[in-house]
Design a protein around this motif. Structure first.
Motif: not given
Ligand code: AQP
Length: 347
Positions: A17-18, A20, A25, A27-28, A31, A198, A200, A209-213
């Motif tokens: 996992i990054q 970042t 979140h 999703g992390n 998922g 899942a 997210i 996609k739900m994304s950190k960045s």
């Protein structure tokens, strides 16, 4: 079956996992890390905070150092146990970069250029910010994986989301190419989508996609967020026309994402969620969902802060992981160096 420094004969799994963001979140969690925790019981598991990957785009060194520790602390707070699995920071095991160089010399330029994630990211960042590191990111990922292939016919399982499938395919190609040119060395890794993982999506943009960045602050649900702001985000989440809580990805992507989150956290089916909220309307459902997420994340947030309060102890725990991962990686690289034809260093 593999044999590890601890003598385990369980099938091996590797994932990363990054670091970042300042928090993982939802999703992390749903998922990835929640599955990691389950798999540590059934696998000889290696989990990696991939800080080398995190510098493929411009970064702030202080933020990276902080985020790497935050990432590791969250993994532990979510239930990874350093006595059962191996959690480490990628840059603590220099063999990752070394094997990436060797594999890079086996990768065609055109082959790397076909990676869709590179095409997407380079379009997003523009050519002046697109680095060679971003281009060779999938080769580093191949090295991350192949370093941990058990040498003697054992399997290595790699949980991947759809967006990483192409990279895993490249990893498999590179393993086969290396074996063909230099002799059987790597077991070809197998991709799998973990049970119950899942996907997210963003609360404000339910088809992304739900994304950190790339998610907006209102679109992302952070694990380390306080319950107050977290509740507000769910209440403001984009929903669809109508008022019935129903899973329908095409007609109702917003509410479907919320149903997916609820079902995933409660371990129930979409039908059960629909039945439970039949006739309730979106408001009640969102309020309950926010409470469910807050209840899940509050103990994780508190444990994360406790772990971060003692940095030395956290670093010591990560050193244990680096030691164990490093032992496996060193053995693999010894074989690789020999096969490729490097002169062994005299003693
Ligand atoms: N929205 C998501 N739903 C389900 N799983 C997700 N993952 C990420 N987002 C979702 C899974 O989390 C793991 C770690 O991901 P990563 O940090 O290595 O990178 P990513 O997939 O690119 O995640 P982000 O949040 O979008 O990070 P940035 O913004 O840094 O690129 C992976 O197993 C991933 O599938």
């Amino acid at each position: 079956m593999s044999e590890t420094p601890s003598g385990s004969t369980l099938p091996r799994v590797l994932s990363g996992i990054q670091p970042t963001g300042d928090s993982f979140h939802l999703g992390n969690y749903l998922g990835a890390v929640r599955q990691w925790v389950a798999m540590q019981e059934t696998h000889d598991a290696f989990y990696c905070v991939v800080d080398l990957h995190a510098i493929t785009v411009e970064h702030d060194p202080r933020a990276l150092r902080r985020r790497s520790r935050v990432a590791a602390a969250q993994c532990l707070a979510m239930g990874l146990d350093q006595d059962v699995s191996t959690l480490f920071v990628q840059s603590h095991v220099p063999e990752h970069a070394e094997l990436a160089w060797v594999l890079g010399c086996l990768t065609g330029f055109g082959e790397a250029g076909r990676m869709t994630q590179f095409k997407d990211k380079s379009t997003k960042y523009g050519s002046s910010a697109t680095t060679v590191g971003l281009f060779t990111y999938p080769v580093l990922m191949a090295a991350d994986i192949l370093l941990y292939t058990p040498g003697h016919g054992g399997a290595l399982e790699v949980p991947v989301g759809e967006d990483q499938r192409q990279h895993l395919e490249l990893t498999r190609t590179l393993a086969q190419r290396f074996n063909h040119r230099f002799g059987e060395t790597f077991a070809v890794p197998e991709a799998f989508i973990p049970k119950d993982a899942a996907k997210i999506t963003d609360l404000q943009e339910p088809t992304a996609k739900m994304s950190k960045s790339s998610s907006s602050p209102q679109g992302i649900v952070e694990v380390l967020e306080e319950p107050g702001p977290l509740r507000k985000k769910f209440m403001r989440a984009v929903t669809d026309t109508g008022s019935d809580v129903r899973y329908d990805e095409t007609e109702k992507p917003g509410i479907s994402n919320l149903v997916r989150i609820y079902a995933s956290l409660e371990g129930i089916s979409y039908d059960e969620v629909e039945r439970k909220y039949a006739g309730s309307g979106y408001g009640t459902f969102k309020k309950d969902l926010a409470a469910l997420v807050a209840d899940t994340f509050t103990p994780i947030r508190e444990r994360t802060h406790r772990l971060l309060a003692d940095e030395e102890q956290l670093d010591r725990l990560l050193a244990v992981g680096a030691e164990r991962a490093g032992a496996v990686a060193a053995r693999t690289m010894e074989v690789v160096r020999d096969r490729v034809g490097f002169v062994a260093r005299g003693r």
